[in-house]
Design a protein around this motif. Structure first.
Motif, PDB file in Angstrom:
ATOM      1  N   UNK A   4       0.841  -1.206   0.048  1.00  0.00           N
ATOM      2  CA  UNK A   4       0.049   0.155  -0.120  1.00  0.00           C
ATOM      3  C   UNK A   4       1.040   1.254  -0.011  1.00  0.00           C
ATOM      4  N   UNK A   5       2.115   1.185   0.681  1.00  0.00           N
ATOM      5  CA  UNK A   5       2.872   2.436   0.505  1.00  0.00           C
ATOM      6  C   UNK A   5       3.408   2.661  -0.838  1.00  0.00           C
ATOM      7  N   UNK A   6       3.638   1.866  -1.559  1.00  0.00           N
ATOM      8  CA  UNK A   6       4.138   2.018  -2.931  1.00  0.00           C
ATOM      9  C   UNK A   6       2.800   2.810  -3.739  1.00  0.00           C
ATOM     10  N   UNK A   7       1.947   2.103  -3.480  1.00  0.00           N
ATOM     11  CA  UNK A   7       0.797   2.861  -4.254  1.00  0.00           C
ATOM     12  C   UNK A   7       0.373   4.443  -3.570  1.00  0.00           C
ATOM     13  N   UNK A   8       0.094   4.294  -2.388  1.00  0.00           N
ATOM     14  CA  UNK A   8      -0.403   5.467  -1.693  1.00  0.00           C
ATOM     15  C   UNK A   8       0.672   6.750  -1.784  1.00  0.00           C
ATOM     16  N   UNK A   9       2.255   6.288  -2.052  1.00  0.00           N
ATOM     17  CA  UNK A   9       3.153   7.305  -2.207  1.00  0.00           C
ATOM     18  C   UNK A   9       2.906   8.149  -3.581  1.00  0.00           C
ATOM     19  N   UNK A 154      16.084  -4.705   1.791  1.00  0.00           N
ATOM     20  CA  UNK A 154      14.589  -4.316   2.313  1.00  0.00           C
ATOM     21  C   UNK A 154      14.828  -2.699   2.527  1.00  0.00           C
ATOM     22  N   UNK A 155      15.877  -2.110   2.279  1.00  0.00           N
ATOM     23  CA  UNK A 155      16.222  -0.653   2.496  1.00  0.00           C
ATOM     24  C   UNK A 155      15.447   0.224   1.722  1.00  0.00           C
ATOM     25  N   UNK A 156      14.830   1.154   2.362  1.00  0.00           N
ATOM     26  CA  UNK A 156      14.141   2.064   1.415  1.00  0.00           C
ATOM     27  C   UNK A 156      14.999   3.197   1.122  1.00  0.00           C
ATOM     28  N   UNK A 157      14.889   3.556  -0.274  1.00  0.00           N
ATOM     29  CA  UNK A 157      16.083   4.539  -0.785  1.00  0.00           C
ATOM     30  C   UNK A 157      15.772   5.894  -0.217  1.00  0.00           C
ATOM     31  N   UNK A 158      16.804   6.876   0.069  1.00  0.00           N
ATOM     32  CA  UNK A 158      16.570   8.026   0.683  1.00  0.00           C
ATOM     33  C   UNK A 158      15.668   8.952  -0.161  1.00  0.00           C
ATOM     34  N   UNK A 159      15.717   8.721  -1.306  1.00  0.00           N
ATOM     35  CA  UNK A 159      14.787   9.737  -2.304  1.00  0.00           C
ATOM     36  C   UNK A 159      13.379   9.372  -2.127  1.00  0.00           C
ATOM     37  N   UNK A 160      13.031   8.284  -1.782  1.00  0.00           N
ATOM     38  CA  UNK A 160      11.812   7.981  -1.747  1.00  0.00           C
ATOM     39  C   UNK A 160      11.142   7.794  -0.292  1.00  0.00           C
ATOM     40  N   UNK A 161      12.106   8.046   0.649  1.00  0.00           N
ATOM     41  CA  UNK A 161      11.649   7.857   2.100  1.00  0.00           C
ATOM     42  C   UNK A 161      10.688   8.978   2.418  1.00  0.00           C
ATOM     43  N   UNK A 162      10.588  10.240   2.112  1.00  0.00           N
ATOM     44  CA  UNK A 162       9.701  11.229   2.366  1.00  0.00           C
ATOM     45  C   UNK A 162       8.282  10.867   2.022  1.00  0.00           C
ATOM     46  N   UNK A 163       8.084  10.355   0.650  1.00  0.00           N
ATOM     47  CA  UNK A 163       6.767   9.999   0.002  1.00  0.00           C
ATOM     48  C   UNK A 163       6.352   8.885   0.769  1.00  0.00           C
ATOM     49  N   UNK A 164       7.171   7.700   1.129  1.00  0.00           N
ATOM     50  CA  UNK A 164       6.630   6.567   1.882  1.00  0.00           C
ATOM     51  C   UNK A 164       6.102   6.840   3.349  1.00  0.00           C
ATOM     52  N   UNK A 166       4.770   9.782   3.869  1.00  0.00           N
ATOM     53  CA  UNK A 166       3.520  10.446   3.483  1.00  0.00           C
ATOM     54  C   UNK A 166       2.225   9.395   3.284  1.00  0.00           C
ATOM     55  N   UNK A 167       2.898   8.274   2.577  1.00  0.00           N
ATOM     56  CA  UNK A 167       2.007   7.184   2.281  1.00  0.00           C
ATOM     57  C   UNK A 167       1.621   6.532   3.328  1.00  0.00           C
ATOM     58  N   UNK A 170      -1.207   8.590   5.068  1.00  0.00           N
ATOM     59  CA  UNK A 170      -2.369   8.359   4.386  1.00  0.00           C
ATOM     60  C   UNK A 170      -2.985   7.097   4.747  1.00  0.00           C
ATOM     61  N   UNK A 171      -2.356   6.087   4.876  1.00  0.00           N
ATOM     62  CA  UNK A 171      -2.893   4.775   5.072  1.00  0.00           C
ATOM     63  C   UNK A 171      -3.537   4.620   6.508  1.00  0.00           C
ATOM     64  N   UNK A 172      -2.716   5.041   7.477  1.00  0.00           N
ATOM     65  CA  UNK A 172      -3.167   5.375   9.032  1.00  0.00           C
ATOM     66  C   UNK A 172      -4.484   5.953   8.938  1.00  0.00           C
ATOM     67  N   UNK A 173      -4.664   7.155   8.300  1.00  0.00           N
ATOM     68  CA  UNK A 173      -6.036   7.813   8.246  1.00  0.00           C
ATOM     69  C   UNK A 173      -7.196   7.096   7.683  1.00  0.00           C
ATOM     70  N   UNK A 174      -6.806   6.534   6.640  1.00  0.00           N
ATOM     71  CA  UNK A 174      -7.657   5.627   5.963  1.00  0.00           C
ATOM     72  C   UNK A 174      -8.307   4.394   6.749  1.00  0.00           C
ATOM     73  N   UNK A 175      -7.568   4.000   7.542  1.00  0.00           N
ATOM     74  CA  UNK A 175      -7.637   2.788   8.691  1.00  0.00           C
ATOM     75  C   UNK A 175      -8.492   3.368   9.680  1.00  0.00           C
ATOM     76  N   UNK A 176      -8.339   4.757  10.187  1.00  0.00           N
ATOM     77  CA  UNK A 176      -9.043   5.210  11.286  1.00  0.00           C
ATOM     78  C   UNK A 176     -10.338   5.642  10.891  1.00  0.00           C
TER      79      UNK A 176
END
Length: 189
Positions: A4-9, A154-164, A166-167, A170-176
């Motif tokens: 979901x992080x890939x998509x929501x990012x 399994x490391x997240x690349x630094x350039x995508x860390x910010x968008x992850x 945010x994603x 977004x997912x936690x807000x959707x769950x709530x």
């Protein structure tokens, strides 16, 4: 929760609001089937809470091939290629999903080119990551030669860390949002 992080990012806030508005909260009791191998599906699911098992039919019987946890997306391949699923997805415990109508999603993609570009890019990035992981898991090639020596598998690349980050928010807000919806929830078997 990585899928979901890939998509929501790649989606924006208005995309998320649209998904939440058209999505339907569904509860599947333990043993309930979301997706049946070989039978068409009419929704894409996001697992908000619970645990799902993925199994396939083999000549030797039913084989469980994966366990899905909170944040997984189910049915995206059948949505993309319009073919029946190649696996069965069943609730291993009581689970809550956000069900997104295939028809509504297809209509939105056809009329909103910005959303379509973000959505299909997100699926493409996710499927590329899945293919890389599967290739590595199967042991083909020297996958270490394709990866920077400084990064872990399994490391997240630094350039995508910010968008992850945010994603994830977004997912936690959707769950709530959908945890608080009790009156409109349905139980499936």
């Amino acid at each position: 929760m990585r899928k979901v992080l890939f998509i929501f990012a790649d989606l924006n806030d208005s995309d998320m609001e649209w998904l939440a508005a058209i999505g339907e909260r569904k509860t599947f009791r333990k043993g309930g089937v979301l997706v049946q191998e070989g039978k068409p599906i009419f929704e894409v699911y996001i697992l908000l809470d619970g645990l799902l098992s993925v199994s396939v039919t083999t000549p030797k019987g039913i084989l469980t091939i994966n366990t899905l946890q909170k944040g997984e997306v189910i049915g995206e391949l059948s949505f993309l290629d319009s073919r029946p699923p190649t696996a069965t997805v069943m609730a291993s415990e009581d689970s809550i999903v956000l069900a997104i109508s295939r028809d509504k999603l297809a209509a939105k993609l056809a009329r909103d080119m910005g959303f379509a570009a973000r959505f299909y890019r997100a699926l493409g990035v996710f499927l590329a990551e899945r293919l890389r992981n599967t290739t590595e898991w199967l042991g083909y090639g020297n996958s270490d030669s394709l990866r920077s020596k400084a990064s872990a598998p399994d490391e997240i690349q630094p350039d995508v860390l910010h968008s992850v980050a945010i994603a994830a928010k977004r997912f936690e807000l959707l769950v709530e949002r959908f945890k608080t919806v009790n009156a409109s929830s349905r139980s499936e078997n």
